[in-house]
Design a protein around this motif. Sequence first.
Motif, PDB file in Angstrom:
ATOM      1  N   LYS A  36       0.955  -1.190   0.028  1.00  0.00           N
ATOM      2  CA  LYS A  36       0.091  -0.171  -0.054  1.00  0.00           C
ATOM      3  C   LYS A  36       1.127   1.115  -0.017  1.00  0.00           C
ATOM      4  CE  LYS A  36      -4.254  -1.791   1.898  1.00  0.00           C
ATOM      5  NZ  LYS A  36      -5.307  -1.969   2.946  1.00  0.00           N
ATOM      6  N   LEU A  37       0.891   2.077   0.791  1.00  0.00           N
ATOM      7  CA  LEU A  37       1.453   3.303   1.077  1.00  0.00           C
ATOM      8  C   LEU A  37       2.609   3.263   1.897  1.00  0.00           C
ATOM      9  CD1 LEU A  37      -1.309   6.176   0.700  1.00  0.00           C
ATOM     10  CD2 LEU A  37       0.218   5.044  -0.999  1.00  0.00           C
ATOM     11  N   ILE A  38       2.734   1.952   2.536  1.00  0.00           N
ATOM     12  CA  ILE A  38       3.526   1.890   3.836  1.00  0.00           C
ATOM     13  C   ILE A  38       4.990   1.574   3.302  1.00  0.00           C
ATOM     14  CG2 ILE A  38       3.888   0.442   5.861  1.00  0.00           C
ATOM     15  CD1 ILE A  38       1.002  -0.102   5.796  1.00  0.00           C
ATOM     16  N   PHE A  39       5.070   0.773   2.520  1.00  0.00           N
ATOM     17  CA  PHE A  39       6.549   0.304   1.876  1.00  0.00           C
ATOM     18  C   PHE A  39       6.292  -0.264   0.248  1.00  0.00           C
ATOM     19  CE2 PHE A  39       4.903  -3.712   4.053  1.00  0.00           C
ATOM     20  CZ  PHE A  39       5.133  -4.471   2.966  1.00  0.00           C
ATOM     21  N   ILE A  40       7.473  -0.356  -0.351  1.00  0.00           N
ATOM     22  CA  ILE A  40       7.469  -0.899  -1.701  1.00  0.00           C
ATOM     23  C   ILE A  40       7.986  -2.265  -1.487  1.00  0.00           C
ATOM     24  CG2 ILE A  40       8.884  -0.792  -3.733  1.00  0.00           C
ATOM     25  CD1 ILE A  40       9.320   2.101  -3.085  1.00  0.00           C
ATOM     26  N   HIS A  41       7.341  -3.206  -2.474  1.00  0.00           N
ATOM     27  CA  HIS A  41       7.786  -4.488  -2.819  1.00  0.00           C
ATOM     28  C   HIS A  41       8.477  -4.780  -3.693  1.00  0.00           C
ATOM     29  CE1 HIS A  41       6.880  -9.144  -3.284  1.00  0.00           C
ATOM     30  NE2 HIS A  41       7.995  -8.997  -2.990  1.00  0.00           N
ATOM     31  N   ALA A  42       9.622  -4.858  -3.916  1.00  0.00           N
ATOM     32  CA  ALA A  42      10.461  -5.208  -5.031  1.00  0.00           C
ATOM     33  C   ALA A  42      10.687  -6.533  -5.087  1.00  0.00           C
ATOM     34  CB  ALA A  42      11.697  -4.198  -5.204  1.00  0.00           C
ATOM     35  N   ASP A  43      10.130  -7.120  -6.045  1.00  0.00           N
ATOM     36  CA  ASP A  43      10.597  -8.757  -6.400  1.00  0.00           C
ATOM     37  C   ASP A  43      11.646  -8.753  -7.337  1.00  0.00           C
ATOM     38  OD1 ASP A  43      10.612 -11.396  -7.071  1.00  0.00           O
ATOM     39  OD2 ASP A  43       8.587 -11.594  -6.835  1.00  0.00           O
ATOM     40  N   CYS A  44      12.831  -9.249  -7.072  1.00  0.00           N
ATOM     41  CA  CYS A  44      14.066  -9.153  -7.690  1.00  0.00           C
ATOM     42  C   CYS A  44      13.721 -10.099  -9.174  1.00  0.00           C
ATOM     43  CB  CYS A  44      15.195  -9.502  -7.183  1.00  0.00           C
ATOM     44  SG  CYS A  44      15.835  -8.678  -5.525  1.00  0.00           S
ATOM     45  N   LEU A  45      13.001 -11.141  -9.044  1.00  0.00           N
ATOM     46  CA  LEU A  45      12.817 -11.790 -10.129  1.00  0.00           C
ATOM     47  C   LEU A  45      12.196 -11.046 -11.530  1.00  0.00           C
ATOM     48  CD1 LEU A  45      13.068 -14.733 -11.275  1.00  0.00           C
ATOM     49  CD2 LEU A  45      10.359 -15.123 -10.500  1.00  0.00           C
ATOM     50  N   TYR A  46      11.458 -10.035 -11.213  1.00  0.00           N
ATOM     51  CA  TYR A  46      11.144  -9.410 -12.304  1.00  0.00           C
ATOM     52  C   TYR A  46      12.051  -8.633 -13.069  1.00  0.00           C
ATOM     53  CZ  TYR A  46       6.237  -9.930 -10.459  1.00  0.00           C
ATOM     54  OH  TYR A  46       5.051 -10.378 -10.008  1.00  0.00           O
ATOM     55  N   TRP A  47      12.998  -7.988 -12.264  1.00  0.00           N
ATOM     56  CA  TRP A  47      14.199  -7.318 -13.074  1.00  0.00           C
ATOM     57  C   TRP A  47      15.024  -8.483 -13.769  1.00  0.00           C
ATOM     58  CZ3 TRP A  47      19.424  -8.508 -12.049  1.00  0.00           C
ATOM     59  CH2 TRP A  47      20.405  -7.764 -12.465  1.00  0.00           C
TER      60      TRP A  47
ATOM     61  N   HIS B 259      17.439 -17.946 -14.625  1.00  0.00           N
ATOM     62  CA  HIS B 259      16.875 -16.803 -13.997  1.00  0.00           C
ATOM     63  C   HIS B 259      16.682 -17.468 -12.333  1.00  0.00           C
ATOM     64  CE1 HIS B 259      14.947 -15.065 -17.850  1.00  0.00           C
ATOM     65  NE2 HIS B 259      16.135 -14.916 -17.761  1.00  0.00           N
ATOM     66  N   GLY B 260      16.895 -18.398 -12.041  1.00  0.00           N
ATOM     67  CA  GLY B 260      16.848 -18.839 -10.584  1.00  0.00           C
ATOM     68  C   GLY B 260      17.910 -18.284  -9.468  1.00  0.00           C
ATOM     69  N   LEU B 261      17.636 -18.139  -8.401  1.00  0.00           N
ATOM     70  CA  LEU B 261      18.520 -17.333  -7.473  1.00  0.00           C
ATOM     71  C   LEU B 261      20.042 -17.758  -7.479  1.00  0.00           C
ATOM     72  CD1 LEU B 261      18.920 -14.987  -5.259  1.00  0.00           C
ATOM     73  CD2 LEU B 261      17.872 -16.509  -3.727  1.00  0.00           C
ATOM     74  N   LYS B 262      20.077 -18.935  -7.562  1.00  0.00           N
ATOM     75  CA  LYS B 262      21.626 -19.509  -7.437  1.00  0.00           C
ATOM     76  C   LYS B 262      21.871 -19.326  -8.856  1.00  0.00           C
ATOM     77  CE  LYS B 262      20.107 -21.694  -3.941  1.00  0.00           C
ATOM     78  NZ  LYS B 262      20.351 -21.073  -2.716  1.00  0.00           N
ATOM     79  N   ALA B 263      21.523 -19.258 -10.007  1.00  0.00           N
ATOM     80  CA  ALA B 263      22.187 -18.924 -11.273  1.00  0.00           C
ATOM     81  C   ALA B 263      22.478 -17.522 -11.081  1.00  0.00           C
ATOM     82  CB  ALA B 263      21.561 -19.423 -12.370  1.00  0.00           C
TER      83      ALA B 263
END
Length: 256
Positions: free
Chosen positions: A150-161, A173-177
């Motif tokens: 909402k207006l409290i914080f930003i949720h940044a999902d690294c997978l989209y980047w 695209h997995g975290l390990k790779a």
Amino acid sequence: MKGFANKIELRESMLDKPAVSVLAYDIETSKAPLKFPDPSIDVVMLISYVIDGETFLIVNREMVGADVQEFFYCPKKDIEAQVTVYNEPNELACLVKFFQHIKLTKPLVITSFNGDMFDFPFIAERTRRHGLSLEEELGICESRGQFYGKLIFIHADCLYWVQRDAFLPHGSHGLKAVTRAKLGYDPIEVDPEQMVRMAEEEPQKMAQYSVSDAVATYHIYMKYIHDFLFALCSIIPLSPDDVLRRGSGTLNEHLL
């Protein structure tokens, strides 16, 4: 020519960045053999997170065989973490401890890796089954399978980047790779089918694996995404959450 700039100088006073508090987190859950974790029956075993460089681990002692001792994690010279450990009696206590720490530190950005598809939905369902609400606890709401603060914080999902901007080959695209390609070290890996057993029989080793994911997520976000994301927001009229989630075509349309 009058008014023509013939000299360019670096303005050191403009290099300082605003103090933005960032929290990166990752969860490890139980699962049935050869099944994907199901929040209707499985539980959160470990919650690892990094807040502005400080690393923490919350342990569900109902699922972990012994108290986890605090430890030092250093996968490479410029990435190190002294891990503070909270051994909690059960899953509810773990979730409450996590929520309390978020409320105390008030991060502006919460970042995850595939948090929209796994971590947040799993936590939301487990929270609901304990009679609590993720929206009431943290102000997190779901919209079309995506989780916003909402207006409290930003949720940044690294997978989209990773999928849109990292220029890594499909299948990497997995975290390990991504950790290998972008941070330059080999992360700890554990067979998903061994995690429940390891939590019971080798809790210290499982704790290091859990922390390794949160540390990698934090450094990927801080090194590659944070500045890039807010720079895009200065020219594209969308919130940081949407700038990160939308495709390149949508961003071009908004820019034009």
